[in-house]
Motif scaffolding. Structure first.
Motif, PDB file in Angstrom:
ATOM      1  N   THR A   1      81.687  52.797  -8.126  1.00 16.88           N
ATOM      2  CA  THR A   1      81.531  51.396  -8.539  1.00 16.88           C
ATOM      3  C   THR A   1      81.663  51.273 -10.064  1.00 16.88           C
ATOM      4  OG1 THR A   1      80.203  50.912  -6.623  1.00 16.88           O
ATOM      5  CG2 THR A   1      79.975  49.399  -8.481  1.00 16.88           C
TER       6      THR A   1
ATOM      7  N   ARG B   1      87.897  49.925  -5.799  1.00 15.74           N
ATOM      8  CA  ARG B   1      87.252  51.185  -5.357  1.00 15.74           C
ATOM      9  C   ARG B   1      88.113  51.919  -4.339  1.00 15.74           C
ATOM     10  NH1 ARG B   1      81.446  49.108  -4.635  1.00 15.74           N
ATOM     11  NH2 ARG B   1      82.324  48.530  -2.628  1.00 15.74           N
TER      12      ARG B   1
ATOM     13  N   ILE C   1      86.096  44.214  -6.326  1.00 11.86           N
ATOM     14  CA  ILE C   1      85.564  45.560  -6.579  1.00 11.86           C
ATOM     15  C   ILE C   1      85.866  46.492  -5.401  1.00 11.86           C
ATOM     16  CG2 ILE C   1      83.188  45.154  -5.722  1.00 11.86           C
ATOM     17  CD1 ILE C   1      83.384  46.817  -8.969  1.00 11.86           C
TER      18      ILE C   1
END
Ligand SMILES: Nc1ncnc2c1ncn2[C@@H]1O[C@H](COP(=O)(O)OP(=O)(O)OP(=O)(O)O)[C@@H](O)[C@H]1O
Length: 261
Positions: free
Chosen positions: A123, A107, A103
């Motif tokens: 997110t 991002r 993640i």
């Protein structure tokens, strides 16, 4: 461009790139229309990676012009047009030795010049991008636990998180197994259905064969053909000069041939 013609997604005009003291690209001209999925092919060392890196501003341009969606990238303030482009490099460099989770990598795709700080909404966007490449269950896993195919899909998610209008992928099929190739083809097919334009560096068209509208072939830093993608035969390490498109040349500005029928 004649009146009434739609602005292409990408136009490259007489592009010269020199790295160190070596001239690598010798007047590359090409044109990719909106919504097309185009292979960039050619033997090892023909200049494919050098070209795509020059398009996205990683390699310096010695002379010539690159325009995305009608905006010349060398014009003052015009580099923000690159935010509309998703670039997927050949290999994963994310993390730089520091363990990064999936993640975090995705991002990071939202940051860049003009956008230095994360937003709360990032997110959720990164989760959506991970889901698009089938990695939604891996968001907290560190990148070094990913296989080659999964790492490639992660890089694609990092490009997709910006919701780009054009994707540029450098050898996405290299070193991944056939099921990863199929899942990559599925992702690119989805992008195509949504109208995203793609330029994809390939050695062989393989799993992407049905998706490609045409192929541009480089040889020795020059465009030598624009036409149907022909996978190279085994042991045949050079582009097929029998299929040189009449409008393709090192300096001409070849328009996309209508090959879709
Ligand atoms: N930084 C550099 N300095 C000098 N020459 C370079 C540099 N990077 C690449 N080259 C040379 O430029 C030529 C084109 O390389 P490039 O990586 O663009 O080819 P490619 O078509 O992408 O090859 P491959 O299919 O092997 O990835 C090669 O001869 C390469 O050695």
């Amino acid at each position: 461009m004649p009146a009434g013609e739609v602005t292409p997604a990408l136009e490259v005009d007489d592009l010269h790139v020199t790295l160190g003291s070596t001239a690598i690209l010798h007047g590359v001209s090409l044109c990719v229309d909106h919504g097309d999925t185009v292979a960039l092919m050619g033997a090892n060392g023909s200049g494919k990676s050098t070209l795509v890196k020059a398009l996205v501003g990683i390699n310096p341009i010695e002379s010539g012009r690159v325009s995305f969606f009608g905006t010349d990238t060398s014009a003052r303030g015009a580099r923000r047009v690159l935010r509309r482009i998703g670039y997927v490099p050949q290999r994963i460099h994310a993390g730089g030795g520091v363990p990064s989770t999936a993640i975090e990598v995705v991002r990071a795709g939202l940051l860049g010049p003009g956008r230095l700080f994360a937003r709360t909404s990032d997110t959720a966007k990164a989760r959506r991008a991970l889901a698009r490449v089938g990695l939604e269950k891996r968001e907290n896993d560190t990148v070094h636990t990913f296989s080659g195919g999964q790492a490639q899909r992660l890089l694609i998610a990092r490009a997709l998180v910006r919701e780009p209008e054009m994707l540029i992928l450098d050898e996405p099929l290299a070193g991944i197994d056939s099921s990863s190739k199929d899942s990559l083809a599925h992702t690119i097919a989805q992008m195509k259905a949504e109208g995203v334009t793609s330029l994809i560096v390939l050695h062989e068209t393989g799993a992407l064969d049905d998706l490609l509208d045409y192929a541009i072939t480089l040889d020795g830093g020059r465009v030598v053909s624009v036409g149907p993608p022909h996978p190279p035969e085994p042991g045949h390490d050079h582009p097929d000069h029998d299929h040189v498109h009449p409008h393709a040349s090192a300096t001409a500005h070849p328009r996309t041939p209508d090959l879709k029928d």
